[in-house]
Design a protein around this motif. Structure first.
Motif, PDB file in Angstrom:
ATOM      1  N   VAL A  15       0.739  -1.144  -0.011  1.00 21.27           N
ATOM      2  CA  VAL A  15      -0.140  -0.114  -0.009  1.00 21.27           C
ATOM      3  C   VAL A  15       0.943   1.137   0.036  1.00 21.27           C
ATOM      4  O   VAL A  15       1.900   1.467   0.780  1.00 21.27           O
ATOM      5  CB  VAL A  15      -0.900   0.086   1.158  1.00 21.27           C
ATOM      6  N   ALA A  16       0.548   2.173  -0.923  1.00 19.37           N
ATOM      7  CA  ALA A  16       1.268   3.422  -0.907  1.00 19.37           C
ATOM      8  C   ALA A  16       0.352   4.437  -0.347  1.00 19.37           C
ATOM      9  O   ALA A  16      -0.668   4.744  -1.053  1.00 19.37           O
ATOM     10  CB  ALA A  16       1.778   3.877  -2.229  1.00 19.37           C
ATOM     11  N   SER A  17       0.495   5.076   0.631  1.00 18.95           N
ATOM     12  CA  SER A  17      -0.518   5.839   1.337  1.00 18.95           C
ATOM     13  C   SER A  17      -0.157   7.151   1.886  1.00 18.95           C
ATOM     14  O   SER A  17      -0.944   7.968   2.282  1.00 18.95           O
ATOM     15  CB  SER A  17      -1.332   5.048   2.761  1.00 18.95           C
ATOM     16  N   ILE A  18       1.197   7.534   1.897  1.00 16.25           N
ATOM     17  CA  ILE A  18       1.874   8.747   2.386  1.00 16.25           C
ATOM     18  C   ILE A  18       2.171   9.521   1.232  1.00 16.25           C
ATOM     19  O   ILE A  18       3.042   8.967   0.494  1.00 16.25           O
ATOM     20  CB  ILE A  18       3.065   8.599   3.374  1.00 16.25           C
ATOM     21  N   ALA A  69       2.136  11.785   7.125  1.00  9.35           N
ATOM     22  CA  ALA A  69       1.483  10.934   7.531  1.00  9.35           C
ATOM     23  C   ALA A  69       0.455  10.573   6.447  1.00  9.35           C
ATOM     24  O   ALA A  69       0.516  11.231   5.221  1.00  9.35           O
ATOM     25  CB  ALA A  69       0.495  11.717   8.634  1.00  9.35           C
ATOM     26  N   PRO A  70      -0.152   9.303   6.640  1.00 12.22           N
ATOM     27  CA  PRO A  70      -1.112   9.022   5.161  1.00 12.22           C
ATOM     28  C   PRO A  70      -2.095   9.742   5.097  1.00 12.22           C
ATOM     29  O   PRO A  70      -2.590  10.745   6.041  1.00 12.22           O
ATOM     30  CB  PRO A  70      -1.744   7.360   5.954  1.00 12.22           C
ATOM     31  N   GLY A  71      -2.678   9.884   3.812  1.00 15.73           N
ATOM     32  CA  GLY A  71      -3.735  10.983   3.293  1.00 15.73           C
ATOM     33  C   GLY A  71      -3.953  10.638   2.093  1.00 15.73           C
ATOM     34  O   GLY A  71      -3.459   9.835   1.092  1.00 15.73           O
ATOM     35  N   PRO A  72      -5.121  11.133   1.720  1.00 13.33           N
ATOM     36  CA  PRO A  72      -5.578  10.960   0.355  1.00 13.33           C
ATOM     37  C   PRO A  72      -4.428  11.858  -0.696  1.00 13.33           C
ATOM     38  O   PRO A  72      -3.890  12.647  -0.176  1.00 13.33           O
ATOM     39  CB  PRO A  72      -6.945  11.796   0.212  1.00 13.33           C
ATOM     40  N   LEU A  73      -4.625  11.352  -2.221  1.00 10.11           N
ATOM     41  CA  LEU A  73      -3.755  12.169  -2.730  1.00 10.11           C
ATOM     42  C   LEU A  73      -4.512  13.390  -3.577  1.00 10.11           C
ATOM     43  O   LEU A  73      -5.614  13.030  -4.290  1.00 10.11           O
ATOM     44  CB  LEU A  73      -3.352  11.167  -4.148  1.00 10.11           C
ATOM     45  N   LEU A  74      -4.219  14.171  -3.459  1.00  9.45           N
ATOM     46  CA  LEU A  74      -4.893  15.747  -3.788  1.00  9.45           C
ATOM     47  C   LEU A  74      -4.079  16.129  -4.884  1.00  9.45           C
ATOM     48  O   LEU A  74      -3.019  15.866  -5.258  1.00  9.45           O
ATOM     49  CB  LEU A  74      -4.928  16.691  -2.605  1.00  9.45           C
ATOM     50  N   PRO A  75      -4.596  16.965  -5.734  1.00  4.37           N
ATOM     51  CA  PRO A  75      -4.118  17.688  -6.941  1.00  4.37           C
ATOM     52  C   PRO A  75      -2.774  17.887  -6.769  1.00  4.37           C
ATOM     53  O   PRO A  75      -2.495  18.671  -5.865  1.00  4.37           O
ATOM     54  CB  PRO A  75      -5.015  18.726  -7.424  1.00  4.37           C
ATOM     55  N   GLY A  76      -1.771  17.557  -7.486  1.00  2.00           N
ATOM     56  CA  GLY A  76      -0.378  17.757  -7.559  1.00  2.00           C
ATOM     57  C   GLY A  76       0.293  17.160  -6.797  1.00  2.00           C
ATOM     58  O   GLY A  76       1.535  16.958  -6.869  1.00  2.00           O
ATOM     59  N   ASP A  77      -0.296  16.154  -5.829  1.00  2.00           N
ATOM     60  CA  ASP A  77       0.554  15.105  -4.866  1.00  2.00           C
ATOM     61  C   ASP A  77       1.025  14.181  -5.549  1.00  2.00           C
ATOM     62  O   ASP A  77       0.166  13.581  -6.624  1.00  2.00           O
ATOM     63  CB  ASP A  77      -0.206  14.979  -3.643  1.00  2.00           C
TER      64      ASP A  77
END
Length: 237
Positions: A107-110, A116-124
């Motif tokens: 799993v790639a979550s950071i 910390a783990p989080g959703p992938l927002l635009p540009g990330d």
């Protein structure tokens, strides 16, 4: 809406600087980068141009395998793990299901640069590394968050990590990515549905569809995959 053409496998054109042929019994390390390339105007909604929204992506669950795709099969019921990703962006059940079903998985979550783990927002972007031998393929699942149960992956049996000449693939693999419907929850207008992740009061909230995994074909308009996600594969030298 145009149906997305599904290929049995995906191949990349090798970059001129790609490493030499990898012996069949020798593993090759790859770095995979999954980037959210959407913008605040990527997904149009019924409110008009000013009401367009970006498309977050969920943590990526990935698998290296040599046989069929261990994450999904067209025309069959989604597993509980895939349902968790496609409906709520929750990766851990699917990650557990892949143990023993794939050569390797994770799993790639950071997001890159985050702590910390989080959703992938635009540009990330998420990045992860994997090892593979000739004959191996890569598959993954990440939620199209402005939906009820849609997710991205490579088409068919996944991305061939080696070309026919035995050389590891290198470069932008986004052309092989398709948007799929898990068939687990009734679809609503993307970006505005009250039972979709950004607006639902709790996980697993919407009405069940009791369907099967299929290419998205619900009459709604979705942005091209390349307007939302970019997948780049780089072999270690």
């Amino acid at each position: 809406m145009k149906n997305i053409l599904l290929f049995s496998s995906v191949a990349l054109t090798l970059a001129a600087c790609a490493p030499a042929r990898t012996p069949a019994n020798m593993s090759q390390t790859f770095k995979v980068r999954v980037q959210n390339v959407s913008t605040p105007a990527t997904l149009a909604t019924p409110g008009g141009p000013g009401a367009a929204v970006p498309v977050p992506l969920s943590p990526v669950v990935w698998a290296v395998h040599s046989a069929g795709n261990p994450i999904w099969t067209l025309g069959t019921k989604a597993s509980a793990g895939l349902e968790g990703v496609a409906e709520d962006g929750s990766p851990m059940t699917l990650a557990g299901e892949l143990k023993g079903k794939a050569r390797s998985s994770g799993v790639a979550s950071i997001p890159v640069g985050a702590s910390a783990p989080g959703p992938l927002l635009p540009g990330d972007a998420y990045e992860f590394t994997l090892s593979a031998v000739p004959g191996d393929r890569l598959s993954f699942a990440t939620m199209f968050v402005q939906s009820n149960d849609l997710f991205y992956d490579f088409s068919g049996a996944g991305l061939n990590l080696f070309g026919a000449d035995g050389k590891p693939v290198s470069g932008d693999a986004t052309a092989g990515v398709v948007l799929l419907d898990a068939g687990t929850e009734v679809n609503e207008q993307p970006g505005v549905g009250p039972a979709q992740k950004p607006r639902q009061p709790s996980d697993n909230f919407g009405p069940s569809e009791n369907g099967v995994v299929h290419l998205v074909n619900d009459g709604y308009v979705y942005p091209a995959a390349s307007s939302v996600i970019q997948v780049t594969v780089t072999p270690a030298q």
